[in-house]
Scaffold this motif. Structure first.
Motif, PDB file in Angstrom:
ATOM      1  N   GLU A   8      42.767  43.062  14.993  1.00 17.65           N
ATOM      2  CA  GLU A   8      42.036  43.489  16.182  1.00 17.65           C
ATOM      3  C   GLU A   8      41.365  44.825  15.947  1.00 17.65           C
ATOM      4  O   GLU A   8      40.210  45.051  16.305  1.00 17.65           O
ATOM      5  CB  GLU A   8      42.996  43.622  17.369  1.00 17.65           C
ATOM      6  CG  GLU A   8      42.956  42.413  18.272  1.00 17.65           C
ATOM      7  CD  GLU A   8      44.127  42.396  19.230  1.00 17.65           C
ATOM      8  OE1 GLU A   8      44.645  43.481  19.569  1.00 17.65           O
ATOM      9  OE2 GLU A   8      44.530  41.294  19.634  1.00 17.65           O
ATOM     10  N   LYS A  25      33.154  46.009  14.960  1.00 19.35           N
ATOM     11  CA  LYS A  25      32.216  45.921  16.070  1.00 19.35           C
ATOM     12  C   LYS A  25      31.561  47.271  16.314  1.00 19.35           C
ATOM     13  O   LYS A  25      30.349  47.384  16.471  1.00 19.35           O
ATOM     14  CB  LYS A  25      32.969  45.462  17.321  1.00 19.35           C
ATOM     15  CG  LYS A  25      32.053  44.999  18.438  1.00 19.35           C
ATOM     16  CD  LYS A  25      32.855  44.520  19.617  1.00 19.35           C
ATOM     17  CE  LYS A  25      32.678  45.487  20.754  1.00 19.35           C
ATOM     18  NZ  LYS A  25      33.433  45.143  21.937  1.00 19.35           N
ATOM     19  N   ALA A  55      29.268  48.019  13.659  1.00 20.35           N
ATOM     20  CA  ALA A  55      28.066  47.184  13.831  1.00 20.35           C
ATOM     21  C   ALA A  55      27.183  47.779  14.917  1.00 20.35           C
ATOM     22  O   ALA A  55      25.968  47.884  14.772  1.00 20.35           O
ATOM     23  CB  ALA A  55      28.469  45.755  14.198  1.00 20.35           C
ATOM     24  N   GLU A  56      27.881  48.207  16.001  1.00 16.03           N
ATOM     25  CA  GLU A  56      27.130  48.834  17.090  1.00 16.03           C
ATOM     26  C   GLU A  56      26.441  50.091  16.598  1.00 16.03           C
ATOM     27  O   GLU A  56      25.286  50.337  16.886  1.00 16.03           O
ATOM     28  CB  GLU A  56      28.084  49.207  18.237  1.00 16.03           C
ATOM     29  CG  GLU A  56      28.147  48.157  19.326  1.00 16.03           C
ATOM     30  CD  GLU A  56      29.288  48.416  20.287  1.00 16.03           C
ATOM     31  OE1 GLU A  56      29.700  49.578  20.469  1.00 16.03           O
ATOM     32  OE2 GLU A  56      29.787  47.432  20.865  1.00 16.03           O
ATOM     33  N   SER A 107      23.668  49.204  14.397  1.00 18.59           N
ATOM     34  CA  SER A 107      22.487  48.712  15.121  1.00 18.59           C
ATOM     35  C   SER A 107      21.826  49.850  15.886  1.00 18.59           C
ATOM     36  O   SER A 107      20.617  49.944  15.957  1.00 18.59           O
ATOM     37  CB  SER A 107      22.885  47.559  16.047  1.00 18.59           C
ATOM     38  OG  SER A 107      22.882  47.975  17.375  1.00 18.59           O
ATOM     39  N   THR A 125      18.214  51.063  15.376  1.00 13.38           N
ATOM     40  CA  THR A 125      17.283  51.267  16.482  1.00 13.38           C
ATOM     41  C   THR A 125      16.711  52.681  16.442  1.00 13.38           C
ATOM     42  O   THR A 125      15.521  52.890  16.617  1.00 13.38           O
ATOM     43  CB  THR A 125      18.002  51.038  17.823  1.00 13.38           C
ATOM     44  OG1 THR A 125      18.686  49.797  17.743  1.00 13.38           O
ATOM     45  CG2 THR A 125      17.035  51.024  18.975  1.00 13.38           C
ATOM     46  N   VAL A 130       8.700  54.573  14.458  1.00 15.83           N
ATOM     47  CA  VAL A 130       7.624  54.320  15.428  1.00 15.83           C
ATOM     48  C   VAL A 130       7.048  55.654  15.890  1.00 15.83           C
ATOM     49  O   VAL A 130       5.834  55.834  15.945  1.00 15.83           O
ATOM     50  CB  VAL A 130       8.158  53.501  16.630  1.00 15.83           C
ATOM     51  CG1 VAL A 130       7.163  53.523  17.775  1.00 15.83           C
ATOM     52  CG2 VAL A 130       8.440  52.069  16.210  1.00 15.83           C
ATOM     53  N   GLN A 164       4.626  46.286  17.021  1.00  8.60           N
ATOM     54  CA  GLN A 164       4.418  47.191  18.147  1.00  8.60           C
ATOM     55  C   GLN A 164       3.055  47.868  18.101  1.00  8.60           C
ATOM     56  O   GLN A 164       2.614  48.442  19.095  1.00  8.60           O
ATOM     57  CB  GLN A 164       5.513  48.261  18.164  1.00  8.60           C
ATOM     58  CG  GLN A 164       6.887  47.670  18.293  1.00  8.60           C
ATOM     59  CD  GLN A 164       7.945  48.744  18.281  1.00  8.60           C
ATOM     60  OE1 GLN A 164       7.977  49.605  19.155  1.00  8.60           O
ATOM     61  NE2 GLN A 164       8.827  48.713  17.302  1.00  8.60           N
ATOM     62  N   PHE A 165       2.442  47.837  16.932  1.00  8.88           N
ATOM     63  CA  PHE A 165       1.154  48.518  16.798  1.00  8.88           C
ATOM     64  C   PHE A 165      -0.025  47.554  16.778  1.00  8.88           C
ATOM     65  O   PHE A 165      -1.159  47.949  16.628  1.00  8.88           O
ATOM     66  CB  PHE A 165       1.144  49.378  15.526  1.00  8.88           C
ATOM     67  CG  PHE A 165       2.038  50.576  15.631  1.00  8.88           C
ATOM     68  CD1 PHE A 165       1.585  51.752  16.194  1.00  8.88           C
ATOM     69  CD2 PHE A 165       3.349  50.502  15.189  1.00  8.88           C
ATOM     70  CE1 PHE A 165       2.417  52.854  16.305  1.00  8.88           C
ATOM     71  CE2 PHE A 165       4.181  51.604  15.298  1.00  8.88           C
ATOM     72  CZ  PHE A 165       3.715  52.771  15.849  1.00  8.88           C
TER      73      PHE A 165
END
Lengths: 476, 246
Positions: free
Chosen positions: B135, B142, B145-146, B149, B153, B160, B235-236
């Motif tokens: 666990e 997790k 991973a978060e 991510s 981002t 960007v 996005q562009f």
């Protein structure tokens, strides 16, 4: 214990609902990344002049050199940089003959093409086009998924911004060239151009035998078509244009003392409007054209008055022991500024009189000499003569903040007059002991010298916007 | 055999008499302090007692003999009984052994059960531990991973942001604004690589000159610097630019 049990049981349950929530979150983030619309903020641009090419007008030989007049006008404005003709990649007299990509490579943003057709011995048809070098290249493109989303957004735009036709007399060709300059200027900058405006000024021609001759002259801004509207052996001073540009008020000492006249520019007819005792000086037309502010000493010392032209009624605005002179109107006509040494003899400052409150307040505090104030056309700045270390400069003061900037660094710069579009200041300066005119942009970036004229030039006055020739827009 | 018994009895009686004599008379003989008188009386009395004692002794012997006989008999019986007893004891012993063995087995079984239980407990704890670890690992995974991510981002946003900046700079360097205190919004469509293929005024400033100057700036700045990564490039593909000189 129950809580513990449920916790144990919840462990799995939580995984079951946390995981999807987590992935849903990731998905949203992902979607968010993809779908978030990027908006870029452009907050400043370049100071540089717009590169423009004015191609020679077809068959222009018999009348004015349109392209060179336009080129000089635009160049003089400080907003444009005309590309030299030897760099032109091609010849064209109409937009359809242009290869825009060739001009893009040259870094040109706009092109002016035109042609002149004689209609009779003295009548000509003049057509010009203003072409945006970049605007024509837009094509409609279907979006990625094949459907043309909002296709109207991306339709082909015509690259021709302007196309106009004029029928003129040969004598009007220079005027039309200036007018075309102003049309182009306005279309590209969003402001009215001043190429068609004129200036009035006093020239002093020294004639050794009979002394000097004072001439009140009117000329195009580029110095062409000078015309003497008044000659005198005695000083002429302080010309000021009526708001319709048809008349000029000025001070003449022709009768041995200062008197104020109003003269029709085209007919030459004139009228003495201030024959009062003492000094009659500094006439200034009100924005509505019905009044004249002036400085009169008929009641002892120089005070500011307003003369109602139709009724000839005089209205006194100031009343103190100091010299009050050089009145100038605010663009809205609700206030006047004037020069006064009430703060100390020999230390003139600019004061403002409000017609609403009839109160007077001091505006200038920078330096011990500020005089001959003139509002810019938006009323946000005052152009004035400021003395610093015994040298006279043209300075601009922001009305709201009181911030002062020097526009010139001459030794004896005087008599500033502001262009009707508020962009340029014309002033008299001395170079090699000779008076001449120079211009500086209100932001201080552009400085230019006007073509030399005969004699010593003093006291320029910028005309209002003149009325142009009638033209016809052509379908684009 | 009869005389033997009589002889044995008489010998025994003589022995007994002798013993009795010694026990009664000798202390007087060898005791000089004791007066003679007393010694005399003693003798008389002794004779009388001897008689009685003899009688009782005889009886005693008789009964003793009898007792001996019964004793022999009893001994035999006892022997038998003892053997029997021994046999029974043996049996008992065996039984007890058996029982002990049984107990031992029981004990063993119990121990085994205990061991099993302990084993199961250990296994359970182990399992619990493993589960907790799993666990924890899952949680860590997790979280990482978060984090990853989020990091991804963040990196993407950073990238960007970088491209937004360089595009902004490029457009600004090409823009010669026609007018102040104005604002317009353009929509721009790009090709991969950044070439401008479409510019549309979606919100005009009210001044044609101003809007045109903005559109020109975008065209002049083409191609715009854009990212290569597909998800960033997306996005562009299509974005808006606000022109608002300050």
């Amino acid at each position: 214990m129950k809580a513990l049990d449920s916790k144990g049981g919840g462990q799995i349950g939580r995984v079951f609902y946390v995981a999807p929530a987590f992935f849903a979150f990731l998905f949203c983030v992902h979607l968010g990344c993809v779908q978030a619309e990027i908006t870029i903020e452009i907050t400043q641009g370049s100071d540089s002049a717009v590169p423009i090419a004015i191609l020679p007008f077809g068959q222009e030989a018999p009348i004015a050199p349109f392209s060179s007049v336009i080129q000089q006008d635009l160049q003089r404005s400080g907003r444009f940089q005309a590309v030299q003709s030897h760099k032109f990649p091609e010849k064209a007299v109409r937009s359809s003959e242009l290869t825009l990509s060739a001009w893009q490579n040259l870094g040109v943003e706009s092109i002016v093409v035109g042609r002149i057709q004689p209609l009779s011995s003295s009548q000509y048809q003049v057509i010009f086009e203003l072409v945006d070098v970049y605007k024509g290249q837009q094509k409609m493109l279907p979006s990625q998924n094949g459907t043309p989303d909002n296709p109207s957004l991306f339709i082909q735009n015509n690259s021709v911004l302007l196309a106009q036709e004029f029928i003129i007399h040969a004598s009007e060709s220079r005027k039309l060239a200036h007018q075309i300059s102003d049309i182009i200027y306005e279309r590209l900058t969003g402001e009215r151009g001043i190429a068609l405006t004129r200036i009035a000024y006093v020239s002093v021609v020294v004639e050794s035998k009979q002394g000097s001759e004072y001439r009140l002259e009117v000329a195009d801004l580029d110095g062409f078509n000078p015309r003497v509207i008044m000659r005198s052996k005695k000083p002429l001073m302080s010309p000021d244009w009526s708001k319709d540009g048809s008349k000029i008020a000025y001070v003449s000492f022709e009768n041995g003392r200062s008197e104020i006249f109003i003269q029709n520019v085209s007919t030459g007819r004139r009228e003495k409007i201030a024959p009062y005792m003492g000094l009659n000086t500094a006439p200034a037309w009100s924005p509505d054209g019905n009044k004249l502010a002036l400085s009169l000493s008929k009641d002892g010392n120089s005070e500011i008055y307003v003369l109602h032209l139709e009724t000839k009624r005089l209205e006194r605005l100031t009343n103190d022991g100091a010299i009050d002179t050089e009145p100038a109107w605010a663009p809205d006509g609700k206030a006047l500024i004037f020069t006064s040494d009430r703060g100390g003899e020999g230390k003139p400052q600019i004061y403002q009189f409000s017609f609403e409150t009839r109160a007077t307040k001091r505006l200038t505090f920078e330096g011990d000499y500020n005089a001959r104030g003139r509002f810019t056309s938006d009323g946000r700045h005052i152009i004035m003569v400021n003395r610093q270390n015994g040298q006279f400069h043209i300075a601009v003061q922001e009305v709201e903040t009181g911030t002062v900037f020097w526009l010139t660094d001459g030794v004896f710069d005087e008599s500033p007059t502001v262009a009707p579009n508020g962009r340029l200041v014309l002033y008299a300066t001395k170079e090699g002991g000779k008076g001449l005119l120079q211009a500086v942009s209100v932001d201080g970036r552009v400085r230019l010298r006007l073509p030399a004229r005969e004699g010593e030039i003093r006291e320029p006055a910028w005309s209002p916007f003149p009325i142009g020739l009638r033209g016809k827009g052509l379908s684009l | 055999m009869r005389w033997q018994i009589s002889f044995f009895v008489s010998v025994t009686c003589h022995i007994l008499l002798l013993v009795a004599l010694f026990w009664v008379g000798f202390p007087h003989v060898f005791s000089p302090i004791r007066p003679l008188f007393e010694r005399n009386i003693d003798i008389i009395e002794a004779v009388a007692i001897d008689e009685r004692e003899l009688q009782t002794e005889l009886k005693k012997i008789k009964s003793q003999k009898q007792g001996e006989r019964s004793a022999e008999k009893a001994a035999g019986e006892a022997q038998k009984k003892r053997v029997k007893e021994e046999k029974r004891l043996e049996e008992l012993r065996i039984e007890r052994l058996k029982e002990a063995k049984k107990l031992e087995e029981l004990k063993k079984q119990k121990q085994k059960e205990e061991e099993n239980r302990e084993q199961r407990e250990r296994e359970r704890i182990e399992e619990e531990k493993k589960r907790a670890e799993a666990e924890k690992a899952a949680k860590v995974a997790k979280e990482s991973a978060e984090r990853a991510s989020a990091e991804k981002t963040r990196l993407a946003q950073e990238k960007v942001g970088y491209y937004v900046d360089v595009i902004k700079q490029k457009i600004q360097s090409h823009w010669i604004p026609s007018g102040q205190n104005l604002s317009c919004l353009l929509r721009i469509r790009l090709l991969p690589g950044g070439s401008v293929v479409g510019v549309a005024v979606i919100e005009g400033s009210g001044s044609l000159a101003f809007d045109d100057s903005a559109v020109r700036a975008v065209h002049k700045a083409s191609p715009l610097p854009v990212p290569q990564e597909p998800e960033l490039w997306n996005q562009f593909r299509d974005f808006t630019v606000r022109f608002k000189p300050q």
